[in-house]
Scaffold this active site. Structure first.
Site, mmCIF file in Angstrom:
data_model
loop_
_atom_site.group_PDB
_atom_site.id
_atom_site.type_symbol
_atom_site.label_atom_id
_atom_site.label_comp_id
_atom_site.label_asym_id
_atom_site.label_seq_id
_atom_site.Cartn_x
_atom_site.Cartn_y
_atom_site.Cartn_z
ATOM 1 C CB SER A 69 -11.640 -8.940 -2.128
ATOM 2 O OG SER A 69 -11.155 -7.621 -2.048
ATOM 3 C CE LYS A 72 -7.548 -7.116 -0.981
ATOM 4 N NZ LYS A 72 -8.796 -6.356 -1.238
ATOM 5 C CB SER A 85 -13.034 -5.410 -0.844
ATOM 6 O OG SER A 85 -13.614 -6.203 -1.839
#
Lengths: 95, 484
Positions: free
Chosen positions: B151, B76, B175
């Site tokens: 997210s 990420k 997330s």
């Protein structure tokens, strides 16, 4: 609860966030809805409850005051927008 | 070539059937061929990935390979990678190249894992749909008109879409678990402090925790075995021994007490999702688990509590983005405060600004007690509910999200509707507990997730139950069109 235009401008100033006049109504609308959401907590009886300081009730760790990192100033300043002689340069602060 | 799972790739590498170079090339080819649609990646680092793959193959040839040596994954874009741009999904950091690696990145690299690139995400991890990214929304591999969740939506889409077998993620309010549910994969958020936050760009420091998105619980166990552990560079890192996660995956569920909170089956839960989650619970019961109804009476307060605590911490954390030391700086300014405020106006997107404004408001003079202090008290009540429940049961199970994936654009104009998406996941963050989401069926062709939440440091149990569920079902083996 509806926030006022002045409250939005005041909070924006505290947050060091430029907000144009055109942006104010959107902030008023959306932030007022968010504050309405979080104000649900007003109705909760929390007398005698200790506020949470850490999710697992752990204390902040201490370490010996020894130098462990080497000086990486040049590497860190490589991503800075404006550097002169190893110093960060910013616009004038005082006259 | 099928991307498969981390376990299948590791077996093929160990048997000498495939090299890391072949696996890494295959991942890069998949990204090249299909990420134009998915937009799961912000940056792809083909050259350094192939170099790392070559090094991994050499280690193996020298007889020094570990279980993860040569496995290609994605990070990420919230994790700092030395020499490789790290944007956090923001214009503010669009050109930021970190001078160091996050501990998560260095631990995986030390284990021989190959990083192929950085995945798209909601800006500064603030969002539940991946639409707040400066680099555009990510598309759900099951239906490109739908959101993959957020997210960690880029990581979820990359794994669900078969671009890589695993990706790292972070979970502040859901997330990892919510995008895992919406894309039909496995996502694990460990206990607060279990995985180091060093080099992970901070959002809400008392809630942030790193974890993984994979196709199976077994893969998550393999990666977390390397990622978890004490880090002196993270002041809230837990100095607690790491259990051998893969070793207990095979344990029987016989006699395991699984609590089903009534509050997880409220009016907001889609009927078909409820039916699928109930069926998953019955599956766990058939495997020997004992289902018990439990109550988390303060759980409905978790969304308002979170939307005080998280923005308050974010407004403080994001004050570092001032145009001085790194990131975007506004041009043509004559005065310091003007530079700060224009830099932040230009560098941050709408949702990030809303959270900074909300956080600044609730922390401002005269409001602290009414908002932040009250929220930290309610947070204690929510954590107490979990403590009481875990006196009766070993694990809690329920839905991960109230609905399957929603259409891109559906909730962008209504932040409160977007926030309610995390109603079942936020509790575990507020209480610092480990949680996971595993696929448990489909509604209208879209995947649905079963959420598992355990007591602090019970990752072994969470992974064990998730793995046993995956032995009994094949939802985690379903693939969207084009993904193998």
């Amino acid at each position: 609860m509806a926030l006022s235009d002045d409250e939005i401008k005041h909070v924006a100033k505290l947050a060091r966030l430029a907000v144009s006049d055109a942006e104010v109504p959107d902030y008023v609308g959306k932030l007022s809805r968010i504050i309405d959401l979080v104000q649900q907590l007003d109705a909760v009886d929390t007398s005698g409850v200790t506020p949470m300081a850490h999710p697992l009730e752990m204390a902040q760790r201490l370490r010996a005051d020894d130098v462990t990192e080497e000086n990486c100033r040049d590497a860190y300043q490589a991503s800075a927008p404006d550097v002169v002689d190893g110093l960060y340069r910013v616009p004038r602060v005082i006259e | 070539m099928s991307i498969g799972t981390v376990a299948s790739q590791a077996a093929a590498l160990a048997a000498g059937n495939l090299s890391s170079r072949e696996l890494t090339r295959a991942a890069l080819d998949e990204i090249e061929a299909r990420d134009g649609t998915l937009n799961a990646f912000i940056n792809v680092c083909a050259e350094s990935a192939m170099a790392a793959a070559t090094a991994a193959d050499e280690l193996r040839a020298a007889g020094r390979a570990g279980p993860l040596t040569g496995i290609p994954i994605a990070h990420k874009d919230i994790f700092c990678t030395r020499g490789l741009a790290t944007t956090c999904g923001s214009r503010m950091l669009a050109d930021f190249v970190p001078p160091y690696d996050a501990t998560v990145v260095s631990r995986l690299a030390d284990a021989g894992v190959v990083c192929v690139g950085k995945t798209n995400m909601d800006e500064f991890a603030m969002g539940s749909s991946n639409e707040t990214s400066y680099f555009g929304a990510v598309r759900n591999p099951w239906d490109p008109a739908k959101s993959p969740g957020g997210s960690s939506g880029g990581s979820a889409a990359a794994v669900a879409g078969g671009l890589v077998a695993a990706a790292t993620g972070t979970d502040t309010g859901g997330s990892i678990r919510q995008p895992a549910a919406l894309t039909g994969i496995t996502g694990v958020k460990p206990t607060y402090g279990r995985v180091s936050r060093f080099g992970m760009i901070a959002f809400a420091s008392s809630l942030d925790q790193a974890g993984v998105l994979t196709r199976t619980a077994e893969d998550a166990a393999m990666l977390l075995a390397v990622m978890a552990g004490f880090d002196p560079r993270d002041s809230t890192s837990a100095d607690v021994p790491v259990a051998d996660y893969p070793a207990t995956l095979g344990d029987s569920l016989e006699g395991r007490r699984i609590g089903v909170p009534t509050e997880f089956f409220d009016d907001g839960l889609d009927d078909e999702c409820a039916t699928l989650v109930r069926a998953a619970l019955a599956e766990l019961e058939a495997a020997g688990a004992l289902l018990r109804e439990v109550s988390l009476p303060n759980l409905p307060l978790s969304v308002p509590t979170y939307y005080i605590v998280a923005p308050a911490e974010a407004s403080s954390n994001l004050s570092r983005f001032d145009g001085v030391r790194f990131g975007h700086r506004a041009e043509a300014v004559t005065e310091l405060n003007e530079m700060y405020s224009l830099t932040r106006q230009q560098g941050f997107g709408d949702e990030v600004k809303r959270r900074i404004m909300t956080g600044t408001y609730v922390l401002s003079a005269g409001y602290y007690d009414a908002y932040y202090l009250q929220a930290q008290k309610v947070r204690q009540l929510i954590a107490d509910d979990f403590r009481k429940a875990f006196a009766e049961v070993d694990l809690i199970a329920g839905p991960t999200a109230p609905t399957a994936a929603f259409a891109l654009g559906d909730k962008v104009d209504d932040p409160v509707q977007m926030y309610l998406n995390d109603i079942y996941t936020i509790g575990a963050n507020l209480a610092g507990l480990p949680g996971a989401s595993v696929p448990c069926g489909f509604t209208g062709g879209l995947p649905v997730g079963l959420q598992l939440v355990g007591p602090a440091f019970s990752e072994s149990l969470v992974l064990n139950v998730a793995h046993q569920y995956q032995l009994a079902t094949d939802w985690h083996e379903r693939r969207p069109a084009g993904a193998d």
